[in-house]
Design a protein around this motif. Structure first.
Motif, PDB file in Angstrom:
ATOM      1  N   GLY A  44       8.659 -24.910 -45.308  1.00 18.20           N
ATOM      2  CA  GLY A  44       9.746 -25.884 -44.625  1.00 18.20           C
ATOM      3  C   GLY A  44       9.902 -25.582 -43.269  1.00 18.20           C
ATOM      4  N   ILE A  45       8.716 -25.424 -42.674  1.00 16.49           N
ATOM      5  CA  ILE A  45       8.650 -25.718 -41.126  1.00 16.49           C
ATOM      6  C   ILE A  45       8.589 -27.349 -40.644  1.00 16.49           C
ATOM      7  CG2 ILE A  45       7.552 -25.206 -39.116  1.00 16.49           C
ATOM      8  CD1 ILE A  45       6.669 -22.569 -40.556  1.00 16.49           C
TER       9      ILE A  45
ATOM     10  N   TYR B  65       3.807 -35.753 -38.532  1.00 14.83           N
ATOM     11  CA  TYR B  65       4.730 -34.492 -39.096  1.00 14.83           C
ATOM     12  C   TYR B  65       6.025 -34.541 -38.115  1.00 14.83           C
ATOM     13  CZ  TYR B  65       0.356 -33.037 -41.111  1.00 14.83           C
ATOM     14  OH  TYR B  65      -0.781 -33.228 -41.948  1.00 14.83           O
ATOM     15  N   LYS B  66       6.967 -34.049 -38.901  1.00 14.83           N
ATOM     16  CA  LYS B  66       8.233 -34.082 -38.531  1.00 14.83           C
ATOM     17  C   LYS B  66       8.885 -32.380 -38.761  1.00 14.83           C
ATOM     18  CE  LYS B  66      12.499 -36.481 -38.545  1.00 14.83           C
ATOM     19  NZ  LYS B  66      13.127 -37.591 -39.051  1.00 14.83           N
ATOM     20  N   ILE B  67       9.477 -32.014 -37.521  1.00 12.39           N
ATOM     21  CA  ILE B  67       9.983 -30.682 -37.568  1.00 12.39           C
ATOM     22  C   ILE B  67      11.188 -30.830 -38.391  1.00 12.39           C
ATOM     23  CG2 ILE B  67      11.394 -30.693 -35.355  1.00 12.39           C
ATOM     24  CD1 ILE B  67      10.484 -27.635 -35.126  1.00 12.39           C
ATOM     25  N   THR B  68      11.411 -29.882 -39.400  1.00 16.11           N
ATOM     26  CA  THR B  68      12.702 -29.805 -40.182  1.00 16.11           C
ATOM     27  C   THR B  68      14.052 -28.969 -39.639  1.00 16.11           C
ATOM     28  OG1 THR B  68      12.229 -27.587 -41.192  1.00 16.11           O
ATOM     29  CG2 THR B  68      11.335 -29.509 -42.322  1.00 16.11           C
ATOM     30  N   PRO B  69      14.944 -30.028 -39.666  1.00 12.72           N
ATOM     31  CA  PRO B  69      16.236 -29.305 -39.071  1.00 12.72           C
ATOM     32  C   PRO B  69      16.650 -27.962 -39.298  1.00 12.72           C
ATOM     33  CG  PRO B  69      16.678 -31.166 -40.404  1.00 12.72           C
ATOM     34  CD  PRO B  69      15.206 -31.212 -40.476  1.00 12.72           C
TER      35      PRO B  69
ATOM     36  N   ASN C 124      13.818 -28.142 -32.027  1.00 15.24           N
ATOM     37  CA  ASN C 124      13.969 -29.607 -32.205  1.00 15.24           C
ATOM     38  C   ASN C 124      12.915 -30.368 -31.969  1.00 15.24           C
ATOM     39  OD1 ASN C 124      14.476 -29.436 -29.724  1.00 15.24           O
ATOM     40  ND2 ASN C 124      16.838 -30.071 -29.712  1.00 15.24           N
ATOM     41  N   GLY C 125      12.053 -29.792 -31.260  1.00 18.57           N
ATOM     42  CA  GLY C 125      10.870 -30.602 -30.974  1.00 18.57           C
ATOM     43  C   GLY C 125       9.633 -29.697 -30.853  1.00 18.57           C
ATOM     44  N   PHE C 126       8.573 -30.362 -31.089  1.00 18.75           N
ATOM     45  CA  PHE C 126       7.087 -29.324 -31.039  1.00 18.75           C
ATOM     46  C   PHE C 126       6.087 -30.584 -30.522  1.00 18.75           C
ATOM     47  CE2 PHE C 126       7.034 -31.851 -34.930  1.00 18.75           C
ATOM     48  CZ  PHE C 126       5.631 -32.036 -35.170  1.00 18.75           C
ATOM     49  N   LYS C 127       4.781 -29.874 -30.289  1.00 22.16           N
ATOM     50  CA  LYS C 127       3.700 -30.424 -30.058  1.00 22.16           C
ATOM     51  C   LYS C 127       2.466 -30.004 -30.776  1.00 22.16           C
ATOM     52  CE  LYS C 127       3.728 -28.498 -25.460  1.00 22.16           C
ATOM     53  NZ  LYS C 127       3.906 -28.929 -23.749  1.00 22.16           N
ATOM     54  N   ILE C 128       1.555 -30.647 -30.999  1.00 23.60           N
ATOM     55  CA  ILE C 128       0.267 -30.373 -31.878  1.00 23.60           C
ATOM     56  C   ILE C 128      -0.848 -30.586 -30.548  1.00 23.60           C
ATOM     57  CG2 ILE C 128      -1.455 -30.324 -33.470  1.00 23.60           C
ATOM     58  CD1 ILE C 128       1.079 -31.197 -35.398  1.00 23.60           C
ATOM     59  N   ASN C 129      -1.784 -29.754 -30.328  1.00 25.46           N
ATOM     60  CA  ASN C 129      -3.030 -29.991 -29.442  1.00 25.46           C
ATOM     61  C   ASN C 129      -4.236 -29.372 -30.357  1.00 25.46           C
ATOM     62  OD1 ASN C 129      -1.628 -31.014 -27.363  1.00 25.46           O
ATOM     63  ND2 ASN C 129      -1.024 -28.876 -26.517  1.00 25.46           N
TER      64      ASN C 129
ATOM     65  N   ALA D  67       5.237 -33.922 -24.090  1.00 24.54           N
ATOM     66  CA  ALA D  67       6.639 -33.372 -24.150  1.00 24.54           C
ATOM     67  C   ALA D  67       6.756 -32.954 -25.499  1.00 24.54           C
ATOM     68  CB  ALA D  67       7.412 -34.511 -23.876  1.00 24.54           C
ATOM     69  N   PHE D  68       7.769 -32.272 -25.597  1.00 26.08           N
ATOM     70  CA  PHE D  68       7.947 -31.772 -27.224  1.00 26.08           C
ATOM     71  C   PHE D  68       8.744 -32.942 -27.622  1.00 26.08           C
ATOM     72  CE2 PHE D  68       8.354 -27.839 -24.998  1.00 26.08           C
ATOM     73  CZ  PHE D  68       7.508 -26.948 -25.876  1.00 26.08           C
ATOM     74  N   GLU D  69       8.392 -33.367 -28.950  1.00 26.64           N
ATOM     75  CA  GLU D  69       8.925 -34.471 -29.781  1.00 26.64           C
ATOM     76  C   GLU D  69       9.471 -34.087 -31.257  1.00 26.64           C
ATOM     77  OE1 GLU D  69       8.981 -37.568 -28.681  1.00 26.64           O
ATOM     78  OE2 GLU D  69       8.012 -37.355 -26.706  1.00 26.64           O
ATOM     79  N   PRO D  70      10.385 -34.666 -31.662  1.00 31.95           N
ATOM     80  CA  PRO D  70      10.680 -34.160 -33.044  1.00 31.95           C
ATOM     81  C   PRO D  70       9.757 -34.662 -34.175  1.00 31.95           C
ATOM     82  CG  PRO D  70      12.042 -36.140 -32.372  1.00 31.95           C
ATOM     83  CD  PRO D  70      11.225 -35.708 -31.227  1.00 31.95           C
TER      84      PRO D  70
END
Length: 115
Positions: A108-109, A16-20, A67-72, A2-5
């Protein structure tokens, strides 16, 4: 997945956290492509030897709401997840991952914090 912040890969030194404040044009300017579902995807091959086509596939997908992302990180076929951060893992590939992620932090991502 799932997409997570915030994403923390197994054995990775950072989370890592996505910037708002990230904007869609910033993603497109940094070679993210828009998928059919409206998400933003960045794909890179992490290779020890440049242009050898022997390495691992890194995919970063950010959802359309930003507001969310994933890394594979997978093998070349994209079917099997791979842990490049194992203690006996390839240091060159790890360095290339950190370099790419640092460039996205600088733009800034994402933000990063040490675990």
């Amino acid at each position: 997945m799932a997409f997570e912040p915030q994403v923390a890969l197994k054995d990775c030194r950072y989370s890592y956290k996505i910037t708002p404040t990230v904007k869609k044009f910033t993603l497109r300017d940094n070679t993210f492509e828009v998928t059919k579902a409206g998400n933003y995807q960045l794909s890179r091959i992490l290779e020890e030897v440049p242009n050898s086509n022997k390495g691992f596939l890194l995919k970063i997908i950010i959802n359309s709401e930003l507001n969310g992302f994933k890394i594979n990180i997978t093998d070349q076929s994209g079917l099997r997840l791979v842990n490049i951060f194992k203690p006996d893992g390839n240091k060159v590939i790890q360095e290339k991952f950190y370099f790419l992620m640092d460039s996205l932090v600088d733009r800034g991502i994402f933000t990063k914090e040490e675990k």
